[in-house]
Motif scaffolding. Sequence first.
Motif, short mmCIF file in Angstrom:
data_model
loop_
_atom_site.label_atom_id
_atom_site.label_comp_id
_atom_site.label_asym_id
_atom_site.label_seq_id
_atom_site.Cartn_x
_atom_site.Cartn_y
_atom_site.Cartn_z
N GLU A 226 -18.83 -13.87 -17.73
CA GLU A 226 -20.19 -13.16 -17.59
C GLU A 226 -21.37 -13.56 -18.46
N GLY A 227 -22.45 -13.74 -18.13
CA GLY A 227 -23.63 -14.48 -19.21
C GLY A 227 -23.23 -15.63 -20.00
N LYS A 228 -22.59 -16.68 -19.21
CA LYS A 228 -22.19 -17.68 -20.00
C LYS A 228 -22.50 -18.81 -19.06
N ILE A 229 -22.97 -18.52 -17.76
CA ILE A 229 -22.99 -19.73 -16.55
C ILE A 229 -24.41 -19.67 -16.22
N TRP A 230 -24.86 -20.78 -16.33
CA TRP A 230 -26.32 -20.98 -16.26
C TRP A 230 -26.59 -22.52 -15.22
N SER A 231 -27.67 -22.36 -14.53
CA SER A 231 -28.00 -23.61 -13.82
C SER A 231 -29.46 -23.86 -13.51
N LYS A 232 -29.71 -25.35 -13.22
CA LYS A 232 -31.03 -25.86 -13.27
C LYS A 232 -31.16 -26.87 -12.35
N PHE A 233 -32.00 -27.17 -11.37
CA PHE A 233 -32.39 -28.36 -10.71
C PHE A 233 -32.96 -29.53 -11.68
N ILE A 234 -32.43 -30.66 -11.60
CA ILE A 234 -32.91 -31.73 -12.58
C ILE A 234 -32.77 -32.94 -11.76
N ASP A 235 -33.68 -33.92 -12.15
CA ASP A 235 -33.66 -35.53 -11.80
C ASP A 235 -32.42 -35.96 -11.90
N ASN A 236 -32.00 -36.86 -10.80
CA ASN A 236 -30.82 -37.63 -10.93
C ASN A 236 -30.61 -38.24 -12.13
N ASP A 237 -31.80 -38.99 -12.66
CA ASP A 237 -31.67 -39.85 -13.91
C ASP A 237 -31.55 -39.00 -15.18
N GLU A 238 -31.46 -37.58 -14.99
CA GLU A 238 -31.51 -36.79 -16.32
C GLU A 238 -29.86 -36.54 -16.42
N LEU A 239 -29.43 -36.69 -15.25
CA LEU A 239 -27.96 -36.09 -15.66
C LEU A 239 -27.14 -36.51 -16.66
N GLU A 240 -27.16 -37.68 -17.07
CA GLU A 240 -26.43 -38.24 -18.28
C GLU A 240 -26.90 -37.54 -19.43
N THR A 241 -28.18 -37.27 -19.79
CA THR A 241 -28.78 -36.47 -20.95
C THR A 241 -28.15 -35.39 -21.00
N TYR A 242 -28.22 -34.63 -19.86
CA TYR A 242 -27.60 -33.08 -19.75
C TYR A 242 -26.09 -33.02 -20.28
N GLN A 243 -25.44 -34.20 -19.69
CA GLN A 243 -24.01 -34.00 -19.81
C GLN A 243 -23.67 -34.28 -21.32
N SER A 244 -24.54 -35.13 -21.86
CA SER A 244 -24.13 -35.33 -23.44
C SER A 244 -24.53 -34.00 -24.21
N ASN A 245 -25.42 -33.23 -23.83
CA ASN A 245 -26.22 -32.41 -24.56
C ASN A 245 -25.32 -30.77 -24.02
N LEU A 246 -24.91 -30.66 -23.11
CA LEU A 246 -24.30 -29.52 -22.62
C LEU A 246 -23.11 -29.53 -21.93
N LYS A 247 -22.22 -28.50 -21.68
CA LYS A 247 -21.01 -28.51 -21.09
C LYS A 247 -21.31 -28.33 -19.58
N VAL A 248 -21.51 -29.47 -18.78
CA VAL A 248 -21.64 -29.39 -17.32
C VAL A 248 -20.32 -29.16 -16.77
N ILE A 249 -20.40 -27.94 -15.74
CA ILE A 249 -19.00 -27.80 -15.35
C ILE A 249 -19.22 -28.23 -13.78
N SER A 250 -20.16 -28.39 -13.05
CA SER A 250 -20.31 -28.68 -11.52
C SER A 250 -21.81 -29.25 -11.25
N GLN A 251 -21.86 -30.02 -10.32
CA GLN A 251 -23.08 -30.63 -9.80
C GLN A 251 -23.23 -30.51 -8.54
N GLN A 252 -24.29 -30.18 -7.72
CA GLN A 252 -24.29 -30.21 -6.46
C GLN A 252 -25.58 -30.51 -5.68
N LEU A 253 -25.77 -31.27 -4.80
CA LEU A 253 -27.00 -31.89 -4.30
C LEU A 253 -27.42 -30.62 -3.19
#
Length: 290
Positions: A226-253
Motif C-alpha cells: 500500500e502506498g508503494k506502487i506507482w505508474s507512468k506512461f513513458i516513451d519506449n526509449d526512456e525505459l532503460e533510464t527508468y530501469q536504472s534509476n527506479l525499481k520497475v516491476i512491470s511494463q505494459q503496452l
Amino acid sequence: MNTLKINNLELTYKNGHQAIRNISLEIKNGMFGLLGPNGAGKSSLMKTIVGLQKPSSGSIQFNDVDIVSNSDYIKKNLGFLPQDFGVYPKVSAYNLLNHIAILKGIKDDTERKNQIQYLLEKVNLWNFKNKEVHTFSGGMKQRFGVAQALLASPKIIIVDEPTAGLDPEERNRFNTLLSDISSEVIVILSTHLVQDVKNLCSEMTIMNSGRILKTGKPKELIEDLEGKIWSKFIDNDELETYQSNLKVISQQLIERQLQITVFASTQPEGFLPVEPILEHVYFNILSQNS
Ligand SMILES: Nc1ncnc2c1ncn2[C@@H]1O[C@H](COP(=O)(O)OP(=O)(O)OP(=O)(O)O)[C@@H](O)[C@H]1O
Ligand SMILES: [Mg+2]
C-alpha cells in the motif's frame, strides 16, 4: 486439523542440480498456493512431499509422523494430481477409478461403488463413466484427475498446475471444486497463475530457484505494498533510464503507449499512485531476487 511441517529441506538431483534449497514451511487445513515461474522447483517440492523422491536432507512431517522414512503413511492419506498425469490405459473412467480405489485400499465393494459414483457426479463425469479416459478432452482428464485424487477421503491433496490447458469456464469449475473441499483438508496448489492464488488461497508462498522468497496471506502481502506502487506512461526509449534509476516491476503496452509500474517508498516525480494487486507482490519479490 492436519499439519504438514517441512524443515530445512534440500534436494539435489543426480546431475548435481540443486532444485530445493533449505525450504521450511508449515501448512494447515485450507488452500495453500505455491507460486513460482517455470523451473522454480514447484514440481520437485511436490514430488518430494508425496514420496516419489527422497530429499537429500531435511525432514517432512505430516500430523507429526515423519513421512520421509514412513512413506506409507502419506500415501494412505494423500490425493495427488501430478503435473503430467501421463499415459491413460484403454479402460473406462469407472473401471480406472475402481482399480485406483482398490490400490488405495478401499476393499468393500459397496463402499467403492458409492465413492466412485459420488466423485464422478461431483466432477460432472458420471454420464461419461463408460467412456475410455484417453478419449477425454483436456478438461475432462483434469476433472478425472481430481476424482482419482479424492478417492479414499485423503487428508492432504496436492495438485500440480491443475488448470494448465483448461478453458476459462473449466478453470472456474475446477477451482470451485477444489475450494469446496479445502475446508477440512490441506490442499496445496502449485501454479504460475497469480490470479488462481488470489481467488482461492488463504496462504501462499512465492518460490524461485529452489528457494522460498516470501510466505503469507495474499491479502496481507498486498497490504504491505500500500502506498508503494506507482505508474507512468513513458516513451519506449526512456525505459532503460527508468530501469536504472527506479525499481520497475512491470511494463505494459496500452494503446501503443508504454506504461511502467514501479516500487518506491515515496512518490517518484511524474508518477501516479496505483492500488496494489497480487501481481505486484509477485513481480516485486521476483525482481528483488533475480
Ligand atoms: N529429474 C531431474 N533431474 C535433474 N534436474 C531436474 C529434474 N527434475 C527437474 N529438474 C530441474 O530442477 C529445476 C526445477 O524443476 P521443477 O520441475 O521442479 O520446476 P517447476 O517449478 O515445477 O517448473 P514448471 O512451472 O515449469 O513446472 C529445473 O531447473 C529443472 O530443470
Ligand atoms: Mg512443475
